[in-house]
Design a protein around this motif. Structure first.
Motif: not given
Length: 280
Positions: A1-6, A65-72, A90-97, A142-143
């Motif tokens: 979990m610590n290897s990626n600064p994001r 990112c914690h989605g509300l509406s994908l309806s998995i 996510m790409t714009e903000h460098g978010i990886h999860h 996906l989490i």
């Protein structure tokens, strides 16, 4: 979990980001929040000063990112336009999860609630197939969050735990362990939350949620996210630390939200639990 600064560190403490807190957070660099979570649907295509302030935060801290509406778990085809928009954000903000709920929330339009799924082998295959589709598109795991539910289906053949484990295995996805949801379900559906914890695959857990709940006059619990974390949920956090070691842990408080200093005070109660486990 610590290897990626994001990616949040194992002992990181996090907070759900509210737009109204942006000025305070930016004016107080020593706010004590290690990572943030946001609902991408509330930020996609949003411009102006809040977007600029958000970029300042995402450049300095890990975000999820914690989605509300994908309806998995829903019956309709996955919303690929939503996934494409989330991917771009996510790409714009460098978010990886990216995390979502193990539930369904749409059917020819948003239902604005997280509804339970039939706990069957057929639904395992349905959900796992949709998770794999999302993962293939996003090119990342996906989490999936264990969600609170208040009713079930007569033809459910699996327990909540069996269903969750089967989805994680068949979809080869990750887990957001919501400790408040676990406690609420254990009380409402009469099972041992500690046994549930011990059965979870440690290697699939990415982070944890803490939140408050309410008690209905008839005794059952409601996942309200509108109060401080209750003692039994803190106990589950301590038990989780004993079983899995420190995990990134985030405070949810989405209704009757107090001032930011009160949230930060509640959030810092996580650190002694992490340190106690580390010193054991």
């Amino acid at each position: 979990m610590n290897s990626n600064p994001r990616t949040p560190a194992n002992k990181a403490v996090g907070l759900g980001l509210r737009r109204e807190f942006l000025p305070q957070l930016l004016a107080t660099p020593e706010h004590g929040v290690d990572f943030f979570e946001l609902a991408p649907e509330n930020w996609i295509n949003f411009g102006g000063r809040p977007a600029t302030q958000l970029r300042t935060l995402t450049e300095k801290h890990p975000f999820i990112c914690h989605g509300l509406s994908l309806s998995i778990g829903g019956p309709a085809p996955l919303d690929m336009a939503l996934l494409e928009a989330v991917q771009g954000f996510m790409t714009e903000h460098g978010i990886h999860h990216y995390s979502e709920h193990l539930a369904y929330c749409a059917d020819h339009g948003q239902l604005y609630d997280l509804l339970p799924l039939p706990l069957t082998e057929e639904m395992v295959r349905h959900v796992a197939g949709r998770i794999r589709q999302a993962q293939d598109f996003l090119k990342m795991p996906l989490i999936i969050e264990n969600t609170a539910y208040y009713g079930g289906f007569r033809h459910s053949a699996l327990t909540e735990l069996e269903f969750l484990l089967a989805v994680l295995e068949e979809a080869d996805c990750r887990l957001l362990l919501d400790l408040n949801n676990l406690y609420v379900n254990s009380v409402n559906h009469h099972y041992d939350a500690a046994d549930f914890l011990r059965a979870l695959p440690a290697g699939r857990i990415v982070y944890q949620h803490l939140a408050g709940h309410a008690r209905h006059p008839q005794g059952w619990l409601i996942d309200t996210h509108d109060a401080a974390v209750e003692a039994p949920v803190w106990d589950l956090l301590r038990r989780s630390e004993q079983i899995f070691g420190p995990l990134p842990t985030l405070l949810e408080w989405d209704n009757q939200i107090p001032p930011l200093p009160r949230l930060l005070e509640e959030l810092q109660n996580v650190r002694p639990v992490q340190e106690a486990r580390g010193a054991a």
